[in-house]
Motif scaffolding. Structure first.
Motif, PDB file in Angstrom:
ATOM      1  N   ASN A  25       0.804  -1.233   0.000  1.00 34.02           N
ATOM      2  CA  ASN A  25       0.000   0.000   0.000  1.00 34.02           C
ATOM      3  C   ASN A  25       0.835   1.280   0.000  1.00 34.02           C
ATOM      4  O   ASN A  25       0.293   2.381   0.056  1.00 34.02           O
ATOM      5  N   ASP A  26       2.174   1.154  -0.114  1.00 33.57           N
ATOM      6  CA  ASP A  26       3.043   2.314  -0.350  1.00 33.57           C
ATOM      7  C   ASP A  26       3.149   2.616  -1.844  1.00 33.57           C
ATOM      8  O   ASP A  26       3.818   3.581  -2.243  1.00 33.57           O
ATOM      9  N   ALA A  27       2.522   1.782  -2.679  1.00 29.87           N
ATOM     10  CA  ALA A  27       2.760   1.843  -4.131  1.00 29.87           C
ATOM     11  C   ALA A  27       2.593   3.248  -4.718  1.00 29.87           C
ATOM     12  O   ALA A  27       3.460   3.718  -5.464  1.00 29.87           O
ATOM     13  N   ALA A  28       1.516   3.926  -4.376  1.00 33.35           N
ATOM     14  CA  ALA A  28       1.253   5.234  -4.996  1.00 33.35           C
ATOM     15  C   ALA A  28       2.359   6.229  -4.644  1.00 33.35           C
ATOM     16  O   ALA A  28       2.869   6.953  -5.517  1.00 33.35           O
ATOM     17  N   PHE A  51       9.560   5.105 -17.950  1.00 33.57           N
ATOM     18  CA  PHE A  51       8.993   4.717 -16.650  1.00 33.57           C
ATOM     19  C   PHE A  51       7.468   4.834 -16.713  1.00 33.57           C
ATOM     20  O   PHE A  51       6.891   5.880 -16.433  1.00 33.57           O
ATOM     21  N   THR A  52       6.827   3.722 -17.100  1.00 33.94           N
ATOM     22  CA  THR A  52       5.381   3.767 -17.373  1.00 33.94           C
ATOM     23  C   THR A  52       4.588   2.828 -16.462  1.00 33.94           C
ATOM     24  O   THR A  52       3.477   2.427 -16.785  1.00 33.94           O
ATOM     25  N   ILE A  53       5.175   2.492 -15.326  1.00 33.88           N
ATOM     26  CA  ILE A  53       4.532   1.540 -14.408  1.00 33.88           C
ATOM     27  C   ILE A  53       3.252   2.152 -13.807  1.00 33.88           C
ATOM     28  O   ILE A  53       3.237   3.322 -13.422  1.00 33.88           O
ATOM     29  N   GLN A  57       0.639  -2.154 -10.981  1.00 34.20           N
ATOM     30  CA  GLN A  57       1.870  -2.918 -11.244  1.00 34.20           C
ATOM     31  C   GLN A  57       2.878  -2.712 -10.112  1.00 34.20           C
ATOM     32  O   GLN A  57       3.565  -3.647  -9.701  1.00 34.20           O
ATOM     33  N   GLU A  58       2.957  -1.480  -9.618  1.00 36.68           N
ATOM     34  CA  GLU A  58       3.890  -1.175  -8.525  1.00 36.68           C
ATOM     35  C   GLU A  58       3.490  -1.956  -7.265  1.00 36.68           C
ATOM     36  O   GLU A  58       4.332  -2.514  -6.564  1.00 36.68           O
ATOM     37  N   GLN A  59       2.185  -2.002  -7.023  1.00 37.77           N
ATOM     38  CA  GLN A  59       1.669  -2.725  -5.857  1.00 37.77           C
ATOM     39  C   GLN A  59       2.028  -4.216  -5.946  1.00 37.77           C
ATOM     40  O   GLN A  59       2.475  -4.827  -4.972  1.00 37.77           O
ATOM     41  N   GLN A  60       1.857  -4.776  -7.145  1.00 33.36           N
ATOM     42  CA  GLN A  60       2.181  -6.186  -7.395  1.00 33.36           C
ATOM     43  C   GLN A  60       3.685  -6.433  -7.190  1.00 33.36           C
ATOM     44  O   GLN A  60       4.102  -7.406  -6.576  1.00 33.36           O
ATOM     45  N   GLN A  63       4.515  -6.436  -3.549  1.00 33.63           N
ATOM     46  CA  GLN A  63       4.045  -7.674  -2.917  1.00 33.63           C
ATOM     47  C   GLN A  63       4.979  -8.838  -3.260  1.00 33.63           C
ATOM     48  O   GLN A  63       5.366  -9.621  -2.372  1.00 33.63           O
ATOM     49  N   GLN A  64       5.363  -8.944  -4.549  1.00 30.74           N
ATOM     50  CA  GLN A  64       6.263 -10.034  -4.961  1.00 30.74           C
ATOM     51  C   GLN A  64       7.605  -9.911  -4.252  1.00 30.74           C
ATOM     52  O   GLN A  64       8.220 -10.907  -3.860  1.00 30.74           O
ATOM     53  N   THR A  65       8.067  -8.684  -4.077  1.00 30.90           N
ATOM     54  CA  THR A  65       9.345  -8.458  -3.402  1.00 30.90           C
ATOM     55  C   THR A  65       9.241  -8.883  -1.944  1.00 30.90           C
ATOM     56  O   THR A  65      10.141  -9.531  -1.397  1.00 30.90           O
ATOM     57  N   LEU A  66       8.131  -8.542  -1.318  1.00 31.22           N
ATOM     58  CA  LEU A  66       7.898  -8.906   0.084  1.00 31.22           C
ATOM     59  C   LEU A  66       7.858 -10.425   0.264  1.00 31.22           C
ATOM     60  O   LEU A  66       8.326 -10.961   1.271  1.00 31.22           O
ATOM     61  N   ASP A  67       7.311 -11.116  -0.722  1.00 37.80           N
ATOM     62  CA  ASP A  67       7.139 -12.569  -0.618  1.00 37.80           C
ATOM     63  C   ASP A  67       8.404 -13.367  -0.935  1.00 37.80           C
ATOM     64  O   ASP A  67       8.479 -14.550  -0.651  1.00 37.80           O
ATOM     65  N   ALA A  68       9.392 -12.733  -1.581  1.00 38.91           N
ATOM     66  CA  ALA A  68      10.567 -13.482  -2.050  1.00 38.91           C
ATOM     67  C   ALA A  68      11.659 -13.493  -0.991  1.00 38.91           C
ATOM     68  O   ALA A  68      11.954 -12.459  -0.388  1.00 38.91           O
ATOM     69  N   PRO A  69      12.296 -14.655  -0.759  1.00 39.42           N
ATOM     70  CA  PRO A  69      13.302 -14.729   0.310  1.00 39.42           C
ATOM     71  C   PRO A  69      14.568 -13.917   0.032  1.00 39.42           C
ATOM     72  O   PRO A  69      15.233 -13.489   0.966  1.00 39.42           O
ATOM     73  N   GLY A  70      14.899 -13.693  -1.214  1.00 41.09           N
ATOM     74  CA  GLY A  70      16.162 -13.011  -1.536  1.00 41.09           C
ATOM     75  C   GLY A  70      15.972 -11.606  -2.085  1.00 41.09           C
ATOM     76  O   GLY A  70      16.879 -11.061  -2.714  1.00 41.09           O
ATOM     77  N   LYS A  71      14.794 -11.037  -1.876  1.00 42.14           N
ATOM     78  CA  LYS A  71      14.537  -9.679  -2.391  1.00 42.14           C
ATOM     79  C   LYS A  71      14.046  -8.815  -1.253  1.00 42.14           C
ATOM     80  O   LYS A  71      13.406  -9.300  -0.313  1.00 42.14           O
ATOM     81  N   ILE A  72      14.293  -7.508  -1.384  1.00 37.99           N
ATOM     82  CA  ILE A  72      13.711  -6.590  -0.403  1.00 37.99           C
ATOM     83  C   ILE A  72      13.542  -5.205  -1.024  1.00 37.99           C
ATOM     84  O   ILE A  72      14.332  -4.799  -1.887  1.00 37.99           O
ATOM     85  N   ALA A  73      12.496  -4.512  -0.592  1.00 33.56           N
ATOM     86  CA  ALA A  73      12.314  -3.102  -0.938  1.00 33.56           C
ATOM     87  C   ALA A  73      12.190  -2.352   0.374  1.00 33.56           C
ATOM     88  O   ALA A  73      11.456  -2.768   1.275  1.00 33.56           O
ATOM     89  N   LEU A  74      12.935  -1.247   0.496  1.00 28.67           N
ATOM     90  CA  LEU A  74      12.906  -0.430   1.708  1.00 28.67           C
ATOM     91  C   LEU A  74      12.512   0.992   1.351  1.00 28.67           C
ATOM     92  O   LEU A  74      12.855   1.469   0.258  1.00 28.67           O
ATOM     93  N   VAL A  75      11.817   1.658   2.266  1.00 29.90           N
ATOM     94  CA  VAL A  75      11.580   3.095   2.104  1.00 29.90           C
ATOM     95  C   VAL A  75      12.147   3.807   3.320  1.00 29.90           C
ATOM     96  O   VAL A  75      12.234   3.227   4.413  1.00 29.90           O
ATOM     97  N   ALA A  76      12.512   5.077   3.122  1.00 31.47           N
ATOM     98  CA  ALA A  76      12.759   5.983   4.248  1.00 31.47           C
ATOM     99  C   ALA A  76      11.581   6.947   4.240  1.00 31.47           C
ATOM    100  O   ALA A  76      11.191   7.443   3.176  1.00 31.47           O
ATOM    101  N   ALA A  77      11.012   7.180   5.424  1.00 32.16           N
ATOM    102  CA  ALA A  77       9.814   8.020   5.490  1.00 32.16           C
ATOM    103  C   ALA A  77       9.876   8.959   6.677  1.00 32.16           C
ATOM    104  O   ALA A  77      10.312   8.569   7.767  1.00 32.16           O
ATOM    105  N   THR A  78       9.447  10.208   6.459  1.00 30.55           N
ATOM    106  CA  THR A  78       9.231  11.135   7.571  1.00 30.55           C
ATOM    107  C   THR A  78       7.814  10.883   8.082  1.00 30.55           C
ATOM    108  O   THR A  78       7.129   9.964   7.614  1.00 30.55           O
ATOM    109  N   GLU A  79       7.358  11.711   8.987  1.00 25.68           N
ATOM    110  CA  GLU A  79       5.976  11.603   9.487  1.00 25.68           C
ATOM    111  C   GLU A  79       4.971  11.723   8.346  1.00 25.68           C
ATOM    112  O   GLU A  79       3.894  11.145   8.394  1.00 25.68           O
TER     113      GLU A  79
END
Ligand SMILES: CC(C)(COP(=O)(O)OP(=O)(O)OC[C@H]1O[C@@H](n2cnc3c(N)ncnc32)[C@H](O)[C@@H]1OP(=O)(O)O)[C@@H](O)C(=O)NCCC(=O)NCCS
Length: 184
Positions: A25-28, A51-53, A57-60, A63-79
């Motif tokens: 749900n960070d996709a947007a 860059f036409t995603i 597609q970004e949400q998918q 999700q795929q990154t979250l589910d995969a053992p050797g992949k990760i996506a990280l964000v840095a976020a303020t309030e």
């Protein structure tokens, strides 16, 4: 699973931010950030036009990154907003699944505040405890000095140079530096 949890950091200007696993749900917000970066950053492979995603597609993808053992996506976020994004993906075949490639970017207004360092440190922390991952690799434009500085500070070493790997326009070539850090 590509999950780091969350960790708090303080930027050089004193502002607090959190590095955490990117969720579907960070996709947007991730899309908005990446679109802005592709529009201004000179040292990226993807052009703004390419860059036409879509948000779906970004949400998918997240999700795929979250589910995969050797992949990760990280964000840095303020309030209030996501200010940086990092993606790491290991190899798809058995003999290269112990290593992977990262890409990262920080929103322009937040650069040189230590956000990139916090994101990359978090990736390395995750990789060091991941039983699959032994090596973190990247490719960087040879003239992207801030990025190369950051990678060297966190222990990455140069493994090679791909000459004229990038052609931005006629006569505008750039070399790509291969860098890596072992985490086993
Ligand atoms: C590369 C990038 C991710 C770094 O993120 P960041 O949040 O600015 O990184 P940090 O603030 O943690 O560290 C940057 C380092 O580069 C140094 N630096 C910045 N500009 C510099 C310059 N012109 N010359 C030398 N060093 C420079 C900073 O001093 C800092 O080092 P320090 O912490 O030892 O002082 C960010 O610049 C970015 O998003 N760039 C656009 C996208 C991009 O190029 N991504 C990398 C693709 S491989």
């Amino acid at each position: 699973m590509g999950d780091f949890g969350a960790k708090k950091f303080t930027a050089k200007n004193g502002e607090g931010f959190t590095v955490r696993t990117a969720l579907p749900n960070d996709a947007a917000q991730v899309l908005t950030l990446n679109k802005a970066i592709f529009a201004e950053a000179p040292y990226l492979l993807t052009t703004q036009a390419e860059f036409t995603i879509t948000p779906e597609q970004e949400q998918q993808f997240l999700q795929q990154t979250l589910d995969a053992p050797g992949k990760i996506a990280l964000v840095a976020a303020t309030e209030t907003e996501i200010i940086a994004f990092l993606h790491f993906e290991n190899g798809h075949r058995q003999r290269i699944q112990h290593q992977g490639t990262l890409s990262m970017s920080v929103k322009r207004e937040f650069r040189n505040e230590g956000v990139g360092t916090a994101l990359l440190k978090s990736l390395l922390e995750w990789a060091e405890t991941n039983p699959l991952i032994e090596k973190v690799c990247l490719e960087v434009f040879a003239d992207n000095i801030p990025a190369i500085n950051l990678y060297k500070t966190l222990g990455f070493t140069e493994e090679g140079l791909k000459k004229r790997a990038i052609k931005k326009s006629n006569h505008d070539y750039h070399d790509l530096v291969l860098m890596a850090r072992f985490v086993d």
